[in-house]
Write a protein that holds these residues in place. Structure first.
Motif: not given
Length: 336
Positions: A118-131
């Motif tokens: 899920d590209k949206l979920m993945a993007c959100q998860m990485m954003n939360e980790r500062g990636i």
């Protein structure tokens, strides 16, 4: 180029008197390059290997827990490597989770596969980790396309579906009208469209970092041919060896960790503000990366599996030590 096997994996993997550990590779294509390479390297390392189609397996849940069956026989194994294609994520992940419930080693686990798809979920998860990731907007109605385009920096912009692989469902919109049209068509087909920042500096090329066990074991640069802006190997992109910068490697490893993946192909775009994670692939292909890098990536995967196995055995897991009857061939061995 044929990549030589390593014999180092055979030594000291398991103690005398213990049966060969059993590995199941979940794959719908036993003839595919990646599946065959992992089969070869696992066998060379001393594993007893079986390739099973995840869609032909049956799971049973009862008071004793979960059991997986193949053609009526229980599947007993010590480790599983899932090669779950994007098109069967919904059906394949529950099978992966069943093996997890059985307590076997699973590289990668179902939750990581689902999150990365899920590209949206993945993007959100990485954003939360500062990636760092490209600016991305999820569009719920086609009327919101203009605002989304503005948020990602204007046109040209990338319009894509939230779930897809090998570059499918990814388009470069040069005008607002074209973007609105693409978003409308996706919504009409019950797809979830994303509008994403176009990274001009990386037009037609990206970096694939192959992460195994928290380390980048190989990397390559992919370059699209002709006017194509997608640089996927399956679309005919050229691949070349790359000595990946430390910062890129650090970002790739953190992205794989965030998705919960032991094995991952992390795609990076090189922008004016540094490397950005475009996508994290939970079933990355081996053909392109082995050809470009000259690294025996399949062997790296099996070496990591061996380390996980050794750690588990070293912790005294009684399930890994068969009884005298089993060693002598007198016990039940329905799965094999």
């Amino acid at each position: 180029m044929r990549i030589p096997r390593s014999n180092r994996l055979k030594r000291g993997l398991w103690s005398a008197g213990v049966m060969e550990p059993r590995l199941v590779i979940l794959s719908r294509g036993p003839e595919l390059y990646s599946t065959k390479r992992m089969f070869e390297e696992a066998e060379a390392a001393g594993w007893s290997v079986q390739i099973l189609d995840p869609l032909k397996l049956t799971t049973v849940v009862d008071d004793n827990g979960v059991k997986v069956f193949n053609k009526g026989w229980p599947v007993d194994c010590d480790a599983v490597i899932p090669r779950i294609g994007n098109s069967i994520t919904g059906k394949g992940v529950p099978i992966v989770k069943a093996f997890e419930r059985m307590g076997v080693i699973v590289l990668n686990e179902g939750g990581g596969i689902s999150s990365s798809r899920d590209k949206l979920m993945a993007c959100q998860m990485m954003n939360e980790r500062g990636i760092p990731v490209p600016i991305t907007a999820n569009v719920g109605t086609w009327q919101d396309t203009r605002r989304a385009i503005s948020r990602v920096g204007g046109t040209p912009c990338v319009v894509k579906v939230t779930e897809g692989t090998h570059g499918s469902g990814v388009f470069l919109a040069h005008t607002e009208q074209q973007a609105r049209q693409l978003v409308y068509q996706m919504l009409e087909r019950d797809m979830r469209p994303l509008v994403q920042e176009y990274i001009k500096e990386s037009h037609g090329q990206d970096v694939r970092a192959f992460v195994v066990g928290g380390k980048v074991v190989a990397a390559m640069r992919r370059k699209a041919r002709g006017g194509e802006f997608r640089s996927n190997f399956h679309l005919g992109a050229k691949v070349e060896k790359l000595e990946i910068p430390d910062k890129h490697s650090e970002i790739a490893c953190k992205a794989a960790e965030t998705m919960g993946l032991d094995i991952a192909g992390v795609d990076l775009l090189e922008s004016s503000r540094g490397a950005l994670v475009l996508e994290v692939n939970s079933s990355p292909g081996l053909e392109g990366i082995e050809a470009a890098s000259g690294v025996n990536v399949a062997s790296k995967i099996i070496q990591h599996l061996n380390r996980v196995w050794e750690k588990k055995v070293g912790q005294g897991d009684s399930s890994e030590a068969p009884s005298d009857q089993e060693v002598n061939g007198e016990g039940t061995s329905d799965a094999y």
